[in-house]
Design a protein around this motif. Sequence first.
Motif, PDB file in Angstrom:
ATOM      1  N   VAL A   1       0.814  -1.227   0.000  1.00  0.00           N
ATOM      2  CA  VAL A   1       0.000   0.000   0.000  1.00  0.00           C
ATOM      3  C   VAL A   1       0.845   1.274   0.000  1.00  0.00           C
ATOM      4  N   CYS A   2       2.166   1.137   0.056  1.00  0.00           N
ATOM      5  CA  CYS A   2       3.043   2.327   0.019  1.00  0.00           C
ATOM      6  C   CYS A   2       2.707   3.151  -1.226  1.00  0.00           C
ATOM      7  N   ILE A   3       2.554   4.446  -1.016  1.00  0.00           N
ATOM      8  CA  ILE A   3       2.096   5.330  -2.086  1.00  0.00           C
ATOM      9  C   ILE A   3       3.020   5.295  -3.308  1.00  0.00           C
ATOM     10  N   LEU A   4       4.298   5.107  -3.055  1.00  0.00           N
ATOM     11  CA  LEU A   4       5.252   5.077  -4.170  1.00  0.00           C
ATOM     12  C   LEU A   4       5.023   3.880  -5.089  1.00  0.00           C
ATOM     13  N   GLY A   5       4.408   2.853  -4.554  1.00  0.00           N
ATOM     14  CA  GLY A   5       4.140   1.654  -5.343  1.00  0.00           C
ATOM     15  C   GLY A   5       3.157   1.901  -6.474  1.00  0.00           C
ATOM     16  N   LYS A   6       2.357   2.991  -6.369  1.00  0.00           N
ATOM     17  CA  LYS A   6       1.371   3.272  -7.415  1.00  0.00           C
ATOM     18  C   LYS A   6       2.048   3.587  -8.735  1.00  0.00           C
ATOM     19  N   LYS A   7       3.204   4.280  -8.660  1.00  0.00           N
ATOM     20  CA  LYS A   7       3.865   4.668  -9.902  1.00  0.00           C
ATOM     21  C   LYS A   7       5.093   3.814 -10.191  1.00  0.00           C
ATOM     22  N   ALA A   8       5.875   3.565  -9.148  1.00  0.00           N
ATOM     23  CA  ALA A   8       7.112   2.806  -9.376  1.00  0.00           C
ATOM     24  C   ALA A   8       7.293   1.792  -8.243  1.00  0.00           C
ATOM     25  N   ASN A   9       8.511   1.661  -7.735  1.00  0.00           N
ATOM     26  CA  ASN A   9       8.744   0.697  -6.666  1.00  0.00           C
ATOM     27  C   ASN A   9       8.374   1.278  -5.319  1.00  0.00           C
ATOM     28  N   PRO A  10       7.654   0.510  -4.511  1.00  0.00           N
ATOM     29  CA  PRO A  10       7.415   0.959  -3.143  1.00  0.00           C
ATOM     30  C   PRO A  10       8.741   0.974  -2.390  1.00  0.00           C
ATOM     31  N   ILE A  11       8.743   1.670  -1.248  1.00  0.00           N
ATOM     32  CA  ILE A  11       9.922   1.624  -0.377  1.00  0.00           C
ATOM     33  C   ILE A  11      10.114   0.170   0.089  1.00  0.00           C
ATOM     34  N   ALA A  12      11.359  -0.287   0.127  1.00  0.00           N
ATOM     35  CA  ALA A  12      11.649  -1.656   0.576  1.00  0.00           C
ATOM     36  C   ALA A  12      11.607  -1.684   2.102  1.00  0.00           C
ATOM     37  N   ILE A  13      10.393  -1.583   2.638  1.00  0.00           N
ATOM     38  CA  ILE A  13      10.222  -1.430   4.089  1.00  0.00           C
ATOM     39  C   ILE A  13      10.752  -2.658   4.842  1.00  0.00           C
ATOM     40  N   GLY A  14      10.461  -3.837   4.297  1.00  0.00           N
ATOM     41  CA  GLY A  14      10.915  -5.064   4.943  1.00  0.00           C
ATOM     42  C   GLY A  14      12.433  -5.117   5.027  1.00  0.00           C
ATOM     43  N   GLU A  15      13.085  -4.794   3.930  1.00  0.00           N
ATOM     44  CA  GLU A  15      14.555  -4.818   3.918  1.00  0.00           C
ATOM     45  C   GLU A  15      15.128  -3.805   4.899  1.00  0.00           C
TER      46      GLU A  15
END
Lengths: 285, 447
Positions: free
Chosen positions: B92-106
């Motif tokens: 659901v990370c907003i950046l995922g709508k256009k490109a890669n979401p933040i690698a929150i897990g990493e």
Amino acid sequence: MKILYRIEKSQSLADKVHQLWVNAPHVAHHAQAGQFVIFRIDEKGERIPLTISAVDGDSIRVIFMTIGKTTTHLARLSAGDHIQDIAGPLGKPSEIVKSGTCVLVGGGVGTASLPIIARAAKSAGNRVIGIVGARNADLLILEDEMRDACDELQISTDDGSKGFHGFAADLLKQTMAREKVDCVWIIGPAIMMKVTAEATRTAGIKTYVSLNPIMVDGTGMCGSCRVIVDGETRFACVDGPEFDAHKVDFNTLMQRIRMYQPEEKESLEKFQSHACACKGGEHHA
Amino acid sequence: MHDRTVNQRIQDFSEVSTGMTATDAKAEAERCLQCKKPLCVTGCPVTIDIPAFIREVAAGDFRKAAAIIKEQNMLPAICGRVCPQEVQCEGVCILGKKANPIAIGELERFVADEERTHGMMMPQKKVSTGRRVAVVGAGPAGLTASAELARMGYHVTLFESLHAAGGVLMYGIPSFRLPKEIVKAEIDAVLTLGVDLKLNHLVGRSVTVNELLNYDAVFLGTGAGLPYFMGLPGENLPGVYSANEFLTRVNLMHADRFPVYDTPVKRGSRVVVAGGGNVAMDAARVARRLGGRVTLVYRRREEDLPARIAEVEHAKEEGIEFVMCANPVRILGDQAITGVECSRMSMCELDASGRPEPKEIDGENFTIDADVFIAAIGQGPNPLLIGEIPELTRGKRGNVIIDENGHTSMRKVFAGGDVATGAATVILAMGAAKTAAHAIDRMLREE
Ligand SMILES: Cc1cc2nc3c(=O)[nH]c(=O)nc-3n(C[C@H](O)[C@H](O)[C@H](O)COP(=O)(O)OP(=O)(O)OC[C@H]3O[C@@H](n4cnc5c(N)ncnc54)[C@H](O)[C@@H]3O)c2cc1C
Ligand SMILES: Cc1cc2nc3c(=O)[nH]c(=O)nc-3n(C[C@H](O)[C@H](O)[C@H](O)COP(=O)(O)OP(=O)(O)OC[C@H]3O[C@@H](n4cnc5c(N)ncnc54)[C@H](O)[C@@H]3O)c2cc1C
Ligand code: SF4
Ligand code: SF4
Ligand code: FES
């Protein structure tokens, strides 16, 4: 920080048959007839199931045949040594009710399971007849204890070196011919249980066997111990180990028990070539 | 993000992903928009303040980042590695709508690993309340409940039937995904709170239900460890395993190192795994590392595979053959397994889960040679203990029914994790345990 379980007593009972008394209060305080424990000797050890053969205060007794790596290693431990893990008591207790006359038949090291069942059956108000079979007189175990726990004890040896010359199944049939038998326990090697249970099938006598499939966790989580009883898959560690003898698919059991024979041979040979005679296993790396 | 090469990793059980460097982590953290209404947080079942910890990573204060995560999640090194992020925070990370979401897990993993290598922080503990709580099962649910309760000043006794704590984290998930030193370190952190861990205690046997109910409160975290079999002809032949057994032999008992370790496992040269979840991927990849040629058979389509995307990709890279829309119908063999007969499946009308229902196509069966077969088709709640407490209300699948506070149908008894939901995820188990721990605290304070 980790609790280790101290061996109180270690003793050979017959050729390849050994007993250990181990301090394990959590098991000792709750153990009932028919239940078992799982031992893991050390960090590298396998988890192996052994029947609880007696309880005294905080300690339990196990009696086992040295057949492979782990039992050979166990038999080399002495009083004061420790077992890293003992889980239990596991399995369902024997279904003991007042039913009249119970016959308990032990084959070889399977006899180890009987005294605790005999005592429970007796205090439930049954007349208890013990039948203990072995290949020869030197391999008989727990004779005095069984004599004490049962109302009557019969002995058979395959070679006739003591007691009746023949199989425990023959003594069971003789007993059934002589008096009314209401329930039977047969505990021993799978093939012995399979054959002996035929004696009571047509008479329709309630007969229990204690199954010994290969186990891992002993808590119902892996399915290694699955057996077929009455056409259904059951987990011996939680649904058993005792089942209705006349409903067990012994052939599947025997096939599964042999599953790791090549690996077991390799493991034992490695242990015997690496271990020094006094302290088993400490040098296996 | 940074994976070891396939040729290297299928030779051993070391971790596949090598994680981020500090430079990578800062660069990734700087991409975060620091949203005022961060969607990512709504996707995290334990509502970690994700933008706040990412801000600290960008600023280079990794310890502070760890402290922020740990307010909500005691086991970040684990969740960073095994959460299905693509359907949670990152999904659901907003950046995922256009490109890669933040690698929150990493990032979460990086922060937790940093903390571990530089010395773990001790959480604050309240003064003792003098009340005793029993926790059953030392999986993620039981560990989380224990940690929360110990921090709130309760005396916690944690019972575990196996010889090691961790539940599925120890016996199920292989070390190439979740190294066992990491699990142990996070467990140790929980134990330093004063939790009294009793291994080798099967509650219901080593501890009776009456003894259990003598505690001031009880939390059941016994998991969903009951393996399902498919009921196929030939299923009891030597060489046929449940995934639980196969994985336990290797992960918990180290059968990959037999005979140095005593527990054996059949190293199949030709292995068939049935299933499509994380468990199936893990079983297949373990079998691959034991030297087998591995085929994974799944009854639905590839897009229906429930496993984490990263695991499916890794499995494919490692040479696991995927056969979709197929289902085993018979195990062949006489003394041991020699093959698996499968039927082809066609995808029919949508079923209750909204996916097309697989139906067998007659006359299109085929056989795969195999000397090992692993059924990874799911697990049910462990029935042993809950079966001994008849007062517990249970659902159709044998799961313990709980309310939104983790309360069961019994006054003093709470539950959470797989035992309540059926096989789910680590983070859901932890979230549920935390909710229950706070409900226990409220109940005991009101008494
Ligand atoms: C419920 C139960 C109670 C038992 N009680 C006793 C007992 O009181 N006394 C006794 O002598 N034996 C008992 N056994 C059998 C005992 O567990 C095996 O003899 C023991 O595991 C052998 O280990 P090993 O390493 O010495 O031999 P291995 O070389 O490993 O195996 C020799 C044979 O033992 C059996 N076996 C091996 N591993 C296991 C395992 N993990 N679980 C079960 N069986 C295995 C197999 O049939 C195998 O062929 C019991 C088994 C069960 C299931
Ligand atoms: C192979 C595999 C891979 C997975 N991969 C992922 C993944 O990548 N990501 C993810 O999020 N989830 C994954 N999962 C699911 C996840 O591991 C579980 O949802 C999670 O572990 C559930 O936690 P729990 O604490 O409820 O139960 P468990 O982890 O099952 O722990 C229960 C514990 O209770 C103990 N126990 C049970 N009964 C008793 C009793 N009567 N007395 C004492 N102790 C008892 C058990 O021994 C066990 O240790 C995977 C599961 C498996 C099997
Ligand atoms: S705990 Fe899981 S869902 Fe929550 S932020 Fe971490 S990786 Fe994402
Ligand atoms: S939604 Fe994405 S960009 Fe926004 S705060 Fe969360 S991680 Fe950063
Ligand atoms: S030994 Fe694992 S289920 Fe029985």
